[in-house]
Write a protein that holds these residues in place. Structure first.
Motif, PDB file in Angstrom:
ATOM      1  N   SER A 101      36.380  39.867  30.307  1.00 29.87           N
ATOM      2  CA  SER A 101      35.344  39.469  29.156  1.00 29.87           C
ATOM      3  C   SER A 101      34.712  41.008  28.650  1.00 29.87           C
ATOM      4  O   SER A 101      34.754  41.325  27.516  1.00 29.87           O
ATOM      5  CB  SER A 101      34.260  38.596  29.295  1.00 29.87           C
ATOM      6  N   TYR A 102      34.199  41.483  29.642  1.00 27.86           N
ATOM      7  CA  TYR A 102      33.500  43.035  29.343  1.00 27.86           C
ATOM      8  C   TYR A 102      34.558  44.130  28.810  1.00 27.86           C
ATOM      9  O   TYR A 102      34.261  44.824  28.131  1.00 27.86           O
ATOM     10  CB  TYR A 102      32.708  43.470  30.469  1.00 27.86           C
TER      11      TYR A 102
ATOM     12  N   ILE B 279      37.188  43.548  26.707  1.00 30.18           N
ATOM     13  CA  ILE B 279      37.495  43.345  25.492  1.00 30.18           C
ATOM     14  C   ILE B 279      36.352  43.558  24.616  1.00 30.18           C
ATOM     15  O   ILE B 279      36.349  44.020  23.488  1.00 30.18           O
ATOM     16  CB  ILE B 279      37.933  41.868  25.017  1.00 30.18           C
TER      17      ILE B 279
ATOM     18  N   TYR C 121      33.878  36.065  24.837  1.00 29.16           N
ATOM     19  CA  TYR C 121      33.290  35.100  25.593  1.00 29.16           C
ATOM     20  C   TYR C 121      33.988  33.643  25.228  1.00 29.16           C
ATOM     21  O   TYR C 121      33.312  32.580  25.981  1.00 29.16           O
ATOM     22  CB  TYR C 121      32.015  35.095  25.120  1.00 29.16           C
TER      23      TYR C 121
ATOM     24  N   SER D 273      33.421  33.667  37.525  1.00 20.72           N
ATOM     25  CA  SER D 273      34.668  34.427  38.105  1.00 20.72           C
ATOM     26  C   SER D 273      34.706  34.382  39.580  1.00 20.72           C
ATOM     27  O   SER D 273      35.987  34.278  40.204  1.00 20.72           O
ATOM     28  CB  SER D 273      34.484  36.111  37.898  1.00 20.72           C
TER      29      SER D 273
ATOM     30  N   LEU E 110      28.742  34.152  34.110  1.00 17.99           N
ATOM     31  CA  LEU E 110      30.293  35.010  33.928  1.00 17.99           C
ATOM     32  C   LEU E 110      30.505  35.174  35.440  1.00 17.99           C
ATOM     33  O   LEU E 110      31.640  35.052  35.914  1.00 17.99           O
ATOM     34  CB  LEU E 110      30.506  36.188  33.088  1.00 17.99           C
TER      35      LEU E 110
ATOM     36  N   ARG F 143      34.973  37.921  34.511  1.00 12.43           N
ATOM     37  CA  ARG F 143      34.113  38.694  33.991  1.00 12.43           C
ATOM     38  C   ARG F 143      34.592  40.140  33.446  1.00 12.43           C
ATOM     39  O   ARG F 143      34.122  40.210  32.287  1.00 12.43           O
ATOM     40  CB  ARG F 143      33.016  38.662  35.024  1.00 12.43           C
TER      41      ARG F 143
END
Lengths: 97, 534
Positions: B280-281, B283, B92, A74, A70, B277
């Motif tokens: 994602s975190y 949610i 993800y 990003s 990730l 990133r």
């Protein structure tokens, strides 16, 4: 051999790999275990604490699986985002289809 | 009726002032641009949208609903709330894809994913439907607040509906999404503490863990603390078939976009995160809090059952969590408890107000009426739309007693027949706008037939809800798959641009090869990639 890949190139990180799959598996398991564990803490404390701890382990495994990937996605995407936003603005103003 | 002491009033008034002030404080940021008014400038660290996900999905009617299912089914009822686990996979998969699209809303995403007239029809439909549904949801949660105020203070229901939504509108109008997300953060903390304190208190009042289990053992009801107390494979209140269907819908639904109604709220939070990133975190973290909160409520309601068994009236036992707070907490804490309820209520109202205004402003006003509107004008249209959504919610709230059944149906049809199309639009390049549009239209007709018309005519038995889901999914397939193949695929230039930017999961081979041929992405040597992984 590491269970999950730690070093990614932007090119490789854009593809869907086993790390994404395992992140989803550990993520789902952690939700089940955390939810049941917290409820059981108030009813059967020892089982509740053990279940919650198992949930925390799943969260850690999820993080290990997906975080390096990730971060790479990003960093790479942020470099392109400004140009993409300009394009979105042109589409919004019907200047580009 | 609940009697407030001086300290109760002090807690409540101070809390409301702090909450409104902290929202209004971000006025200068919210008015800078439409991106700030609706997405906080796409610059938030993951924990802010995460707290907003949690606070938004903790609504006034949520503890009523949780109280109902836990009181009736015991700890097994906690699985009714596990639909939220779609975020385990979404964080993800679909979150990543959606964040990379940069679409302000799900309606806008339709025009990025699909092309031509079909995509514009989809954008208009989803935007209009979202404005309407957000008014309905606000009316629904507003009336729940009205009921709580009636129970606590004897006020008419409309007072609770109008008063607190109007207070909330102050900071939403001033600072837009900045105000929403900052207020959500502090409301989230207050709400979590409040729920934790009331749950511990409820369990303590019922005799603690050992006392609860012993009392249930005496009455032969220990099944109430078993989360896997199934009633059979296909029979009873809680069959295994329902459980498997729920897991299927919840977890695989995370691959798609819009597979649950909560997606539309999450979509805004995904785009407000500063990186993929963070999205994602946010949610994942917000939903982890939602599920933990449900666990706290479940423990509290089981404690309430031990104290007050045998309530037959659903409307009475749905107030279980509120009764523990109002009746069991010591004097001076009741004001804190009511402040928690206000925080629960306002966090949802603020998010839904701003979300409804986003669709009205970005997808209807700017896209179809005034594409070249200035940023200043868009912010003002956003504020005007906020007022319209608020007034609409008062109208729907006042009618809510009569339309609850209809609303449940509306949310159900939203989830059933278009569940698979919402996944297909993400994972299959050939699924085009006409296929997706036909799935919505087909679902509207089929759901009426399966749920109401055919059973009333005696042509179909009344099916349990999980069976309705599978039937609607299969019937829908028979319509939208042929429509997809009978209409041309979306424009390849459009698909390539979407693919290169969003990198979706699934069956995108022809689009990927075209992107590689044009030199927009590198051709991967699979053997080389395999070597790098191993």
């Amino acid at each position: 051999m590491a269970l999950f890949r730690k070093d990614w190139t932007a090119h490789d990180a854009d593809n869907w790999t086993k790390e994404d799959f395992w992140a989803c598996v550990f993520s789902s398991l952690s939700y089940v275990l955390l939810m049941l564990g917290v409820a059981l803490c108030f009813l059967f404390p020892i089982w509740g604490i053990l279940t919650t701890l198992a949930g925390v382990v799943c969260v850690y495994l999820m993080y290990r699986a997906i975080d390096p990937k990730l971060r790479t996605i990003s960093a790479d995407y942020e470099a392109k985002q400004k140009a993409y936003l300009k394009e979105l603005d042109r589409i919004m103003k019907w200047e580009e289809q | 009726m609940v009697v407030f002491t001086f300290w109760d009033w002090l807690w409540l008034i101070l809390y409301i002032l702090v909450m409104v002030f902290s929202g209004v404080l971000f006025y200068a940021l919210g008015k800078r641009s439409s991106s700030d008014f609706f997405l906080a400038g796409r610059g938030l660290p993951w924990w802010l949208p995460a707290s907003s996900v949690y606070a938004t999905h903790t609504a006034t009617d949520t503890p009523m609903w949780m109280s109902g299912v836990i009181y009736r089914h015991g700890l097994t009822g906690i699985w009714y709330s596990f639909f939220a686990a779609w975020c385990a996979v979404s964080a993800y998969v679909s979150t990543r894809i959606f964040r990379r699209s940069l679409a302000y809303s799900q309606a806008e995403w339709q025009t990025l994913r699909f092309s031509g007239l079909g995509s514009e029809l989809l954008r208009g439909w989803i935007a209009g439907w979202q404005v309407f549904m957000n008014m309905m949801i606000l009316g629904w949660v507003g009336m729940a607040m009205g009921k709580v105020c009636h129970y606590a203070f004897g006020w008419d229901s409309w007072v609770g509906l109008v008063l607190f939504s109007s207070i909330c509108a102050i900071y939403v109008l001033a600072a837009g999404y900045w105000g929403v997300v900052i207020a959500d953060f502090q409301q989230g903390i207050v709400v979590f503490l409040g729920i934790l304190i009331v749950s511990i208190w409820g369990v303590y009042e019922a005799g603690g863990p050992a006392g609860i289990v012993a009392r249930l053992d005496q009455t032969g009801e220990t099944w109430r603390v078993n989360p896997f107390h199934f009633s059979g494979w296909f029979t009873g209140d809680f069959p295994v078939a329902w459980f498997i269907t729920m897991l299927f819908i919840a977890l695989l639904g995370g691959i798609g976009m819009g597979t649950t109604f909560d997606w539309y709220v999450e979509a805004q939070r995904i785009q407000s995160a500063k990186t993929v990133r963070d999205a994602s975190y946010s949610i994942w973290g917000g939903t982890a809090l939602v599920l933990t909160r449900n666990a706290l409520w479940a423990a509290c309601i089981i404690g309430f059952y031990v104290l007050t068994p045998g309530i037959e009236n659903v409307a009475d036992y749905e107030m279980a969590w509120f009764r523990v707070g109002f009746e069991k907490l010591p004097a001076g804490m009741v004001g804190f408890f009511f402040a928690t309820i206000v925080a629960i209520h306002l966090s949802t109202v603020a998010s839904i107000l701003n979300l409804g205004a986003l669709y009205a402003t970005r997808d209807l006003y700017q896209h179809y009426l005034n594409p070249h509107a200035s940023e200043k004008r868009l912010v003002w249209v956003g504020r005007f739309s906020t007022i319209l959504v608020l007034l609409g919610s008062f109208l729907y709230g006042s009618m809510m007693e009569n339309i609850t059944e209809w609303l449940i149906f509306a949310i159900w049809i939203m989830a059933a027949g278009i569940w698979l199309p919402n996944v297909l639009q993400v994972i299959w390049w050939r699924f085009n706008s006409w296929g997706y549009l036909s799935s919505w239209i087909a679902n509207l007709g089929l759901s009426w037939l399966v749920v109401w018309i055919l059973p009333k005519a005696g042509l179909l038995p009344v099916l349990p809800d999980y069976a309705q889901f599978w039937l609607l999914m299969l019937l829908g397939l028979l319509i939208y798959v042929p429509v997809t193949f009978m209409t041309p695929p979306d424009d390849m230039d459009h698909l390539v641009r979407y693919y290169v930017q969003s990198r979706p999961l699934g069956f995108w081979g022809p689009v990927r090869r075209e992107a590689e041929r044009r030199g927009l992405i590198s051709i991967i040597d699979k053997e080389e990639l395999h070597g790098a992984i191993s």
